[in-house]
Scaffold this motif. Structure first.
Motif, mmCIF file in Angstrom:
data_model
loop_
_atom_site.group_PDB
_atom_site.id
_atom_site.type_symbol
_atom_site.label_atom_id
_atom_site.label_comp_id
_atom_site.label_asym_id
_atom_site.label_seq_id
_atom_site.Cartn_x
_atom_site.Cartn_y
_atom_site.Cartn_z
ATOM 1 N N GLY A 402 36.337 43.814 19.847
ATOM 2 C CA GLY A 402 37.059 42.663 20.398
ATOM 3 C C GLY A 402 38.082 43.103 21.444
ATOM 4 N N GLU A 403 38.818 44.174 21.149
ATOM 5 C CA GLU A 403 39.825 44.683 22.080
ATOM 6 C C GLU A 403 39.165 45.241 23.339
ATOM 7 N N SER A 404 37.980 45.821 23.170
ATOM 8 C CA SER A 404 37.263 46.386 24.312
ATOM 9 C C SER A 404 36.872 45.287 25.292
ATOM 10 N N GLU A 405 36.419 44.140 24.772
ATOM 11 C CA GLU A 405 36.078 42.996 25.630
ATOM 12 C C GLU A 405 37.319 42.464 26.331
ATOM 13 N N LYS A 406 38.410 42.423 25.583
ATOM 14 C CA LYS A 406 39.678 41.947 26.144
ATOM 15 C C LYS A 406 40.127 42.878 27.275
ATOM 16 N N ALA A 407 39.979 44.195 27.045
ATOM 17 C CA ALA A 407 40.353 45.177 28.065
ATOM 18 C C ALA A 407 39.536 44.978 29.331
ATOM 19 N N SER A 408 38.234 44.661 29.155
ATOM 20 C CA SER A 408 37.369 44.410 30.317
ATOM 21 C C SER A 408 37.856 43.202 31.102
ATOM 22 N N GLY A 409 38.335 42.181 30.368
ATOM 23 C CA GLY A 409 38.876 40.985 31.023
ATOM 24 C C GLY A 409 40.119 41.303 31.832
ATOM 25 N N TRP A 410 41.025 42.083 31.246
ATOM 26 C CA TRP A 410 42.245 42.483 31.964
ATOM 27 C C TRP A 410 41.877 43.327 33.181
ATOM 28 N N PHE A 411 40.843 44.123 33.005
ATOM 29 C CA PHE A 411 40.355 44.972 34.097
ATOM 30 C C PHE A 411 39.993 44.117 35.313
ATOM 31 N N GLN A 412 39.340 42.973 35.056
ATOM 32 C CA GLN A 412 38.953 42.072 36.139
ATOM 33 C C GLN A 412 40.161 41.392 36.785
ATOM 34 N N LEU A 413 41.181 41.149 35.966
ATOM 35 C CA LEU A 413 42.373 40.470 36.478
ATOM 36 C C LEU A 413 43.067 41.278 37.575
ATOM 37 N N VAL A 414 42.960 42.601 37.470
ATOM 38 C CA VAL A 414 43.600 43.466 38.471
ATOM 39 C C VAL A 414 43.093 43.103 39.867
ATOM 40 N N ASN A 415 41.806 42.818 39.975
ATOM 41 C CA ASN A 415 41.222 42.449 41.269
ATOM 42 C C ASN A 415 41.786 41.125 41.766
ATOM 43 N N ASP A 416 41.953 40.153 40.856
ATOM 44 C CA ASP A 416 42.516 38.855 41.272
ATOM 45 C C ASP A 416 43.938 39.018 41.797
ATOM 46 N N ILE A 417 44.727 39.826 41.101
ATOM 47 C CA ILE A 417 46.117 40.035 41.529
ATOM 48 C C ILE A 417 46.149 40.752 42.877
ATOM 49 N N GLU A 418 45.281 41.752 43.040
ATOM 50 C CA GLU A 418 45.234 42.496 44.303
ATOM 51 C C GLU A 418 44.843 41.573 45.451
ATOM 52 N N ARG A 419 43.940 40.623 45.181
ATOM 53 C CA ARG A 419 43.504 39.680 46.221
ATOM 54 C C ARG A 419 44.627 38.718 46.605
ATOM 55 N N ILE A 420 45.478 38.354 45.646
ATOM 56 C CA ILE A 420 46.638 37.513 45.989
ATOM 57 C C ILE A 420 47.515 38.252 46.998
ATOM 58 N N GLY A 421 47.724 39.554 46.752
ATOM 59 C CA GLY A 421 48.481 40.379 47.701
ATOM 60 C C GLY A 421 47.811 40.428 49.067
ATOM 61 N N ASP A 422 46.470 40.511 49.087
ATOM 62 C CA ASP A 422 45.734 40.544 50.359
ATOM 63 C C ASP A 422 45.924 39.245 51.141
ATOM 64 N N HIS A 423 45.884 38.116 50.438
ATOM 65 C CA HIS A 423 46.072 36.834 51.124
ATOM 66 C C HIS A 423 47.497 36.699 51.674
ATOM 67 N N ALA A 424 48.459 37.238 50.930
ATOM 68 C CA ALA A 424 49.842 37.253 51.433
ATOM 69 C C ALA A 424 49.933 38.113 52.693
ATOM 70 N N GLU A 425 49.239 39.254 52.679
ATOM 71 C CA GLU A 425 49.206 40.128 53.863
ATOM 72 C C GLU A 425 48.592 39.388 55.047
ATOM 73 N N ASN A 426 47.519 38.628 54.794
ATOM 74 C CA ASN A 426 46.892 37.852 55.867
ATOM 75 C C ASN A 426 47.879 36.865 56.489
ATOM 76 N N ILE A 427 48.709 36.251 55.640
ATOM 77 C CA ILE A 427 49.698 35.275 56.145
ATOM 78 C C ILE A 427 50.730 35.984 57.022
ATOM 79 N N VAL A 428 51.124 37.207 56.621
ATOM 80 C CA VAL A 428 52.058 37.991 57.444
ATOM 81 C C VAL A 428 51.432 38.278 58.810
ATOM 82 N N GLU A 429 50.168 38.693 58.811
ATOM 83 C CA GLU A 429 49.486 39.017 60.071
ATOM 84 C C GLU A 429 49.324 37.774 60.951
ATOM 85 N N LEU A 430 49.050 36.634 60.327
ATOM 86 C CA LEU A 430 48.956 35.382 61.082
ATOM 87 C C LEU A 430 50.318 34.994 61.663
#
Length: 540
Positions: A402-430
């Motif tokens: 159960g914890e292993s599946e949960k860890a995999s889910g958190w693993f995916q969240l890292v990408n979502d958070i990183e993408r939020i940062g990327d969109h913020a960077e795009n706004i700076v560039e715009l």
């Protein structure tokens, strides 16, 4: 005496010399990739390491000002502490002496063949690696060509009584020589260039070693102007870093001016049998190395002094993962808990980056935009570190199913958070595009963007709160916000088309406006992913 010939050769030679240093520096930086900034960020945990890293980076980029400004940038973003930066600046001063030693070699007669070798690499090899080598070699040869041109330009001045009298006056009045060195370097903004000129004049027999030393010490004071200019409008911490650079070089120059006679004797002894250009390089090396050794134990005192002189609160961000401990991997459950803390920390920086991007769009303050971009770099670094750490946790096979599946889910969240940062960077560039192209937005467009930016921030804030506290209510709020963001995007796009039809908006402003809407809608999507993960975890 042909004044035009003298002026053209001196100014042209100086230009070629500066180009050579810059071109060689760029080639070295490209061949080393992004390692210089990485070295500064990662390996400055104690003052001695900071000095060594400062030396290494400056030798790589051939610019103490470049290293110092880089350190100020990191301190400005809170990615490096003041004490770490002091060590780096000391090291930068030592590293910059390498240019003086290169100039001391006296190989001007080989400048053109060296340039030819560099050009061969640049034009006959397609691989970037060889082109960078060509750039370094070409810049190296150009540096000596510039020196040779300058030397032939200033040579006739040795026959001019007014010039020789001034040189004699400088030798008799060390304080005046110190001021001349300081002012000239402040104008040129490159101690490497002014010391190169000094070595050339001395080589032509126009000034003795003893007369050169005060000018050399003045050059070291003058080079601090670059750091001072870089700190204007920056944070309190960056201003303190620039002040340290000034104090370090000014006090060093005072000490060496007092000890001018013994320093002169030491250089003559060390440089016996070598040309005066190399003797000046020895003096430069002795000045900066001794200065660093004197101040190394005094770093805490220096930090205290500049804190008193420039009061104010400074933001400190640790540009590293603070929760990920390799030793905890032996206990995967504990390591997973630490990874969760780091992911939440990364999320907070993503939200801060979005807020900074929003502030930059409306305020157009370059400092805020730079801060947003630096935080986004931190997010990328945390993304890499967390991903590696999570992979290692899963390789341990020590988590229950159960914890292993949960860890995999958190693993995916890292990408979502990183993408939020990327969109913020795009706004700076715009936003930067808007500033550079002088794009103006209608009052209604500005109001709509502010409304959507505020809602996007709420979505991120509630998503992170839901993740941290496993709060389903907060997660549901995120879903509501995300739907509202989708509706807003459709509604505002229609409003924008109406404004275009009424000639209330230009094509450029419209393109930027629509891109920002799209980025904010995507921020909502990534926030929704985080919220759905929380709700899924609660149901299981």
């Amino acid at each position: 005496m042909d004044w035009q010939d003298i002026l053209f050769k001196f100014v042209g030679g100086l230009g070629i010399f500066l180009f050579g240093i810059k071109y060689m520096s760029d080639g070295l930086q490209k061949s080393a990739g992004d390692k210089m900034r990485g070295l500064l960020e990662k390996y400055t945990s104690n003052p001695v390491l900071g000095v060594l890293v400062g030396v290494g980076v400056t030798i790589l980029i051939q610019s103490s000002s470049g290293t110092t400004v880089m350190a100020i940038g990191l301190v400005n973003a809170g990615l490096m502490t003041l004490k770490q930066a002091i060590g780096v600046i000391m090291g930068a001063n030592i590293g910059t002496t390498m240019t003086a030693f290169i100039v001391g070699i006296k190989i001007e007669e080989y400048a053109l063949p060296i340039i030819a070798v560099g050009a061969f690499f640049l034009f006959f090899f397609n691989k970037k690696k060889f082109q960078y080598i060509g750039q370094v070699v070409f810049g190296f040869g150009t540096l000596f060509l510039g020196l040779s041109t300058m030397g032939s330009g200033v040579k006739p001045l040795s026959e001019l009584p007014a010039f020789t009298d001034f040189m004699i006056q400088l030798q008799d009045q060390p304080l005046l020589a110190l001021i001349v060195g300081t002012v000239f370097t402040m104008i040129v903004q490159s101690s490497s260039a002014t010391i190169g000129i000094l070595q050339t004049i001395a080589d032509e027999g126009m000034i003795s070693l003893k007369g050169s030393l005060p000018i050399l010490f003045g050059d070291n004071i003058g080079t601090t102007i670059t750091a001072v200019l870089a700190s204007i409008g920056a944070t309190v911490a960056a201003k303190r870093t620039a002040l340290v650079h000034v104090i370090f070089n000014v006090i060093g120059a005072i000490i060496f001016m007092i000890l001018l006679v013994p320093v002169h004797s030491l250089v003559l002894w060390l440089g016996e049998g070598v040309n005066i250009r190399m003797q000046i390089a020895y003096a430069h090396g002795i000045f900066n190395t001794t200065n660093a050794l004197i101040f190394l134990p005094l770093i805490p005192a220096l930090a205290w002094l500049v804190t008193k002189v420039i009061p104010g609160k400074m933001q400190e961000i640790e540009f590293k993962a603070i929760y990920l401990d390799e030793r905890l991997l032996a206990t995967p459950a504990v390591a997973f808990g630490q990874a969760q803390h780091e992911i939440l920390r990364m999320g907070q920086y993503a939200r801060e980056t979005l807020n900074d991007a929003s502030t930059f769009f409306f305020s157009r303050e370059s400092r805020v935009g730079e801060l947003a971009l630096q935080k986004e770099e931190l997010i990328n670094e945390l993304n890499r570190k967390i991903t590696d750490y999570m992979v290692k946790i899963q390789q341990q096979n020590g988590l229950p199913e159960g914890e292993s599946e949960k860890a995999s889910g958190w693993f995916q969240l890292v990408n979502d958070i990183e993408r939020i940062g990327d969109h913020a960077e795009n706004i700076v560039e715009l936003s930067e595009f808007s500033i550079n192209k002088k794009v103006e937005f209608s009052e209604e467009a500005g109001r709509e963007l502010k409304e959507m930016l505020t809602l996007a921030d709420k979505a991120v804030e509630r998503a992170l709160a839901a993740l941290e506290h496993n709060d389903v209510t907060a997660a549901q709020e995120v879903l509501d916000y995300e739907r509202e963001l989708d509706e807003m995007e459709v509604k505002f796009r229609k409003s924008h088309i109406q404004r275009l039809n009424q000639n209330l908006c230009t094509g450029n402003s419209g393109a930027v406006y629509l891109d920002i809407l799209s980025n904010l809608e995507r921020v909502g999507d990534h926030s929704k992913n985080i919220a759905q993960f929380v709700m899924h975890e609660e149901q299981t």
